[in-house]
Scaffold this motif. Structure first.
Motif, PDB file in Angstrom:
ATOM      1  N   ILE A 144       0.848  -1.207   0.000  1.00 15.56           N
ATOM      2  CA  ILE A 144       0.000   0.000   0.000  1.00 15.56           C
ATOM      3  C   ILE A 144       0.882   1.256   0.000  1.00 15.56           C
ATOM      4  CG2 ILE A 144      -1.533   1.388   1.473  1.00 15.56           C
ATOM      5  CD1 ILE A 144      -2.951  -1.259   2.216  1.00 15.56           C
ATOM      6  N   ILE A 145       1.971   1.237   0.775  1.00 17.62           N
ATOM      7  CA  ILE A 145       2.890   2.375   0.804  1.00 17.62           C
ATOM      8  C   ILE A 145       3.504   2.601  -0.578  1.00 17.62           C
ATOM      9  CG2 ILE A 145       5.083   3.230   1.742  1.00 17.62           C
ATOM     10  CD1 ILE A 145       4.373   1.703   4.349  1.00 17.62           C
ATOM     11  N   ILE A 146       3.989   1.519  -1.200  1.00 15.31           N
ATOM     12  CA  ILE A 146       4.594   1.618  -2.533  1.00 15.31           C
ATOM     13  C   ILE A 146       3.561   2.100  -3.547  1.00 15.31           C
ATOM     14  CG2 ILE A 146       5.624   0.288  -4.425  1.00 15.31           C
ATOM     15  CD1 ILE A 146       6.877  -1.537  -2.271  1.00 15.31           C
ATOM     16  N   SER A 147       2.348   1.540  -3.485  1.00 11.20           N
ATOM     17  CA  SER A 147       1.283   1.899  -4.430  1.00 11.20           C
ATOM     18  C   SER A 147       0.855   3.347  -4.263  1.00 11.20           C
ATOM     19  CB  SER A 147       0.068   0.989  -4.226  1.00 11.20           C
ATOM     20  OG  SER A 147       0.425  -0.363  -4.312  1.00 11.20           O
ATOM     21  N   ALA A 148       0.721   3.791  -3.014  1.00 12.03           N
ATOM     22  CA  ALA A 148       0.275   5.157  -2.745  1.00 12.03           C
ATOM     23  C   ALA A 148       1.283   6.178  -3.255  1.00 12.03           C
ATOM     24  CB  ALA A 148       0.042   5.351  -1.242  1.00 12.03           C
ATOM     25  N   ASN A 149       2.561   5.923  -3.010  1.00 13.39           N
ATOM     26  CA  ASN A 149       3.588   6.863  -3.460  1.00 13.39           C
ATOM     27  C   ASN A 149       3.745   6.848  -4.973  1.00 13.39           C
ATOM     28  OD1 ASN A 149       4.165   7.790  -0.871  1.00 13.39           O
ATOM     29  ND2 ASN A 149       5.671   6.190  -0.497  1.00 13.39           N
ATOM     30  N   ALA A 150       3.619   5.660  -5.577  1.00 15.72           N
ATOM     31  CA  ALA A 150       3.708   5.573  -7.040  1.00 15.72           C
ATOM     32  C   ALA A 150       2.510   6.253  -7.691  1.00 15.72           C
ATOM     33  CB  ALA A 150       3.788   4.108  -7.470  1.00 15.72           C
ATOM     34  N   GLY A 151       1.326   6.057  -7.128  1.00 13.22           N
ATOM     35  CA  GLY A 151       0.121   6.673  -7.679  1.00 13.22           C
ATOM     36  C   GLY A 151       0.105   8.172  -7.531  1.00 13.22           C
ATOM     37  N   GLY A 152       0.683   8.671  -6.441  1.00  6.83           N
ATOM     38  CA  GLY A 152       0.697  10.108  -6.219  1.00  6.83           C
ATOM     39  C   GLY A 152       1.701  10.856  -7.061  1.00  6.83           C
ATOM     40  N   ALA A 153       2.768  10.164  -7.509  1.00  5.13           N
ATOM     41  CA  ALA A 153       3.866  10.837  -8.207  1.00  5.13           C
ATOM     42  C   ALA A 153       3.461  11.422  -9.559  1.00  5.13           C
ATOM     43  CB  ALA A 153       5.035   9.862  -8.390  1.00  5.13           C
ATOM     44  N   LEU A 366      14.322  17.676 -16.063  1.00  2.00           N
ATOM     45  CA  LEU A 366      14.702  17.765 -14.649  1.00  2.00           C
ATOM     46  C   LEU A 366      13.489  17.705 -13.750  1.00  2.00           C
ATOM     47  CD1 LEU A 366      16.621  18.466 -12.251  1.00  2.00           C
ATOM     48  CD2 LEU A 366      16.175  20.866 -12.784  1.00  2.00           C
ATOM     49  N   TRP A 367      12.464  18.500 -14.045  1.00  2.00           N
ATOM     50  CA  TRP A 367      11.288  18.585 -13.176  1.00  2.00           C
ATOM     51  C   TRP A 367      10.463  17.303 -13.227  1.00  2.00           C
ATOM     52  CZ3 TRP A 367      12.978  22.208 -10.475  1.00  2.00           C
ATOM     53  CH2 TRP A 367      13.485  23.384 -11.006  1.00  2.00           C
ATOM     54  N   GLU A 368      10.303  16.726 -14.405  1.00  2.00           N
ATOM     55  CA  GLU A 368       9.543  15.478 -14.529  1.00  2.00           C
ATOM     56  C   GLU A 368      10.218  14.357 -13.741  1.00  2.00           C
ATOM     57  OE1 GLU A 368       7.983  16.316 -19.119  1.00  2.00           O
ATOM     58  OE2 GLU A 368       9.457  14.740 -18.691  1.00  2.00           O
ATOM     59  N   PHE A 369      11.519  14.219 -13.938  1.00  2.00           N
ATOM     60  CA  PHE A 369      12.254  13.143 -13.268  1.00  2.00           C
ATOM     61  C   PHE A 369      12.299  13.374 -11.765  1.00  2.00           C
ATOM     62  CE2 PHE A 369      16.375  10.471 -13.202  1.00  2.00           C
ATOM     63  CZ  PHE A 369      15.639   9.294 -13.144  1.00  2.00           C
ATOM     64  N   LEU A 370      12.400  14.636 -11.364  1.00  2.00           N
ATOM     65  CA  LEU A 370      12.386  14.976  -9.938  1.00  2.00           C
ATOM     66  C   LEU A 370      11.054  14.605  -9.299  1.00  2.00           C
ATOM     67  CD1 LEU A 370      13.770  16.354  -7.496  1.00  2.00           C
ATOM     68  CD2 LEU A 370      12.795  18.522  -8.291  1.00  2.00           C
ATOM     69  N   ALA A 371       9.951  14.864 -10.007  1.00  2.00           N
ATOM     70  CA  ALA A 371       8.626  14.506  -9.490  1.00  2.00           C
ATOM     71  C   ALA A 371       8.525  13.004  -9.266  1.00  2.00           C
ATOM     72  CB  ALA A 371       7.542  14.974 -10.458  1.00  2.00           C
ATOM     73  N   TYR A 372       9.045  12.223 -10.223  1.00  2.00           N
ATOM     74  CA  TYR A 372       9.007  10.761 -10.074  1.00  2.00           C
ATOM     75  C   TYR A 372       9.893  10.303  -8.916  1.00  2.00           C
ATOM     76  CZ  TYR A 372      10.128   5.887 -10.576  1.00  2.00           C
ATOM     77  OH  TYR A 372      10.337   4.558 -10.292  1.00  2.00           O
ATOM     78  N   CYS A 373      11.151  10.723  -8.912  1.00  2.00           N
ATOM     79  CA  CYS A 373      12.112  10.232  -7.925  1.00  2.00           C
ATOM     80  C   CYS A 373      11.758  10.648  -6.498  1.00  2.00           C
ATOM     81  CB  CYS A 373      13.519  10.719  -8.280  1.00  2.00           C
ATOM     82  SG  CYS A 373      14.201   9.953  -9.770  1.00  2.00           S
ATOM     83  N   ALA A 374      11.363  11.900  -6.314  1.00  2.00           N
ATOM     84  CA  ALA A 374      11.006  12.379  -4.973  1.00  2.00           C
ATOM     85  C   ALA A 374       9.713  11.731  -4.486  1.00  2.00           C
ATOM     86  CB  ALA A 374      10.866  13.895  -4.973  1.00  2.00           C
TER      87      ALA A 374
END
Length: 429
Positions: A144-153, A366-374
């Motif tokens: 759920i933690i992994i899914s929530a963070n992936a879905g929010g990114a 930069l911004w797209e990749f930052l949104a994913y990684c963060a």
């Protein structure tokens, strides 16, 4: 300015040590933020420019805080009406693998539509009613933690860091969705597939498989109210990026409009009740349940980062990083991993101050990749994201257990999603 850097680092360390030292991170963030500005203004002879910089940063910070306050209140209004049971009550399976996919998929979607913290809390509440076995339930909580963070990114309203980039003008709605939805999905699917084939919990660990109308029983009127509030709240939140695209007004304006609509609907459907019965369904009650300490935490952190930006410290840090690590993608990957150790909000805020829109325009790589990684990097440790901390408290997940059982899965997903984004970018540019 070395003392300002020292105060900021000490504040950071105290925030990460919140639980061992028993000192709330919100208090630390507020103290750090204000002290940074005090040190800055005491170091100059002319205070007028500093006050102008402070006013500028406050205007930007206020937009984020009002946006979060509106979104959190709408989610609470839906929740106090039991609106989320429309989804959760229809989950009915005795197969642990099927349930794992259902829970993970629903969390991923809800995170994008609402936010990762709210969706994580809702879905953990669901698994408590469906799964008996403690180890099985903890593994699902990890997913759920992994899914929530992936879905929010990949959604401008799904994660605080992506929201910050969206409000700041670094990313746009259509672009961030189109560029990050596939990498975020890969970030979820890789650990989900691995866990699917390795899970050995018997079907008896799963609870009742009978679909419920609403548990506990509610009257037809209450069921109608749930449907109205769920539908209205969901549509109101989805309306936010649409209004921003059409009018170019700041996102918080659209969120305030959405809150007003949901608030009004909640007043209408309970108009015939007496004052005492109406009280627990009002927006005032929902506001009392909003996580205000988190909002104040963001305020303190963003204040501190604003001080570092105004003094030019972040710009110098960006130059130093560029000299030490010439590859910008590597820097962003490191930022994502670091967000699992320290809060991703200040890290993204610092990155926004380090790199300007003149050099890296809106929707830059930069911004797209930052949104994913963060957004997804916080899954690497249980304390690395708001969703992780919430689930940790609800299921009493130990730091060491998560590190052994879930961190490896999260790392696989993080790397796979990052590789997917970089591969897609290389093919399309």
């Amino acid at each position: 300015m070395s003392i300002l850097i020292f105060v900021f680092i000490i504040g950071y360390i105290l925030i990460t040590l919140e639980h061992p030292i028993h000192f709330n991170k919100t208090a630390t963030a507020l103290i750090t933020g204000v002290v940074c500005w005090i040190l800055y203004i005491l170091s100059v002879h002319d205070t007028e420019p500093v006050l102008e910089q402070l006013a500028h940063h406050l205007a930007e910070i206020a937009q984020i805080l009002f946006f979060l306050l509106g979104a959190m209140t709408i989610v609470e209004l839906i929740d106090i009406h039991g609106g989320f049971t429309i989804i959760t009550d229809r989950i009915a399976t005795r197969n642990p693998r099927t349930l794992l996919w259902l829970i993970s998929g629903l969390t991923f979607i809800l995170s994008a539509l609402l936010d990762n913290l709210a969706s994580a809390i809702v879905m953990v509440s669901v698994t408590r009613n469906l799964v008996r076995d403690t180890e099985q339930r903890r593994l699902m909580a990890g997913m759920i933690i992994i899914s929530a963070n992936a879905g929010g990114a990949w959604s401008p309203i799904g994660d605080v860091t992506t929201t910050m980039l969206w409000i700041g003008g670094q990313v746009t709605t259509a672009n961030i969705i189109s560029q990050l939805v596939l990498p975020s999905l890969v970030c979820l699917l890789v650990p989900l597939l691995w866990l699917t084939f390795s899970i050995k919990t018997p079907a008896e660990a799963i609870g009742s498989n009978s679909p419920g109308v609403s548990r506990p029983y509610v009257t037809p009127v209450q069921r109608r109210d749930r449907g109205i509030m769920f539908g209205t709240g969901l549509m109101a939140i989805i309306l936010v990026p649409v209004i921003k695209s059409l009018t170019h007004l700041p996102p918080y304006m659209a969120m305030m409009l959405s809150l007003g609509i949901v608030w009004g609907v909640s007043e209408i459907i309970h108009a015939d009740k007496d004052e005492e019965d109406r009280k627990r369904y009002t927006a005032a009650y929902a506001l009392s349940k909003v996580d205000v300490p988190s909002i104040l935490f963001f305020f303190g952190i963003l204040l501190a980062v604003g001080a570092l930006e105004s003094t030019g410290i972040l710009k110098n840090l960006a130059l130093s990083l560029s000299e030490a690590i010439s590859n910008l993608d590597s820097i962003v990957l490191i930022i994502g991993i670091a967000s699992a150790i320290v809060d991703n909000v200040p890290i993204v805020a610092a990155a926004m101050g380090m790199y300007d829109l003149g050099t890296h325009p809106p929707d830059d790589k930069l911004w797209e990749f930052l949104a994913y990684c963060a957004g997804t990097g916080g899954s690497l440790l249980v304390i690395g994201s708001a969703a992780g901390v919430a689930v940790m408290g609800m299921e009493r997940i130990e730091f060491g257990w998560y590190l052994r059982r879930v961190s490896g899965l999260a790392l696989m997903g993080y790397v796979a999603g990052a590789a997917t984004y970089l591969a897609i970018y290389a093919l399309t540019h």
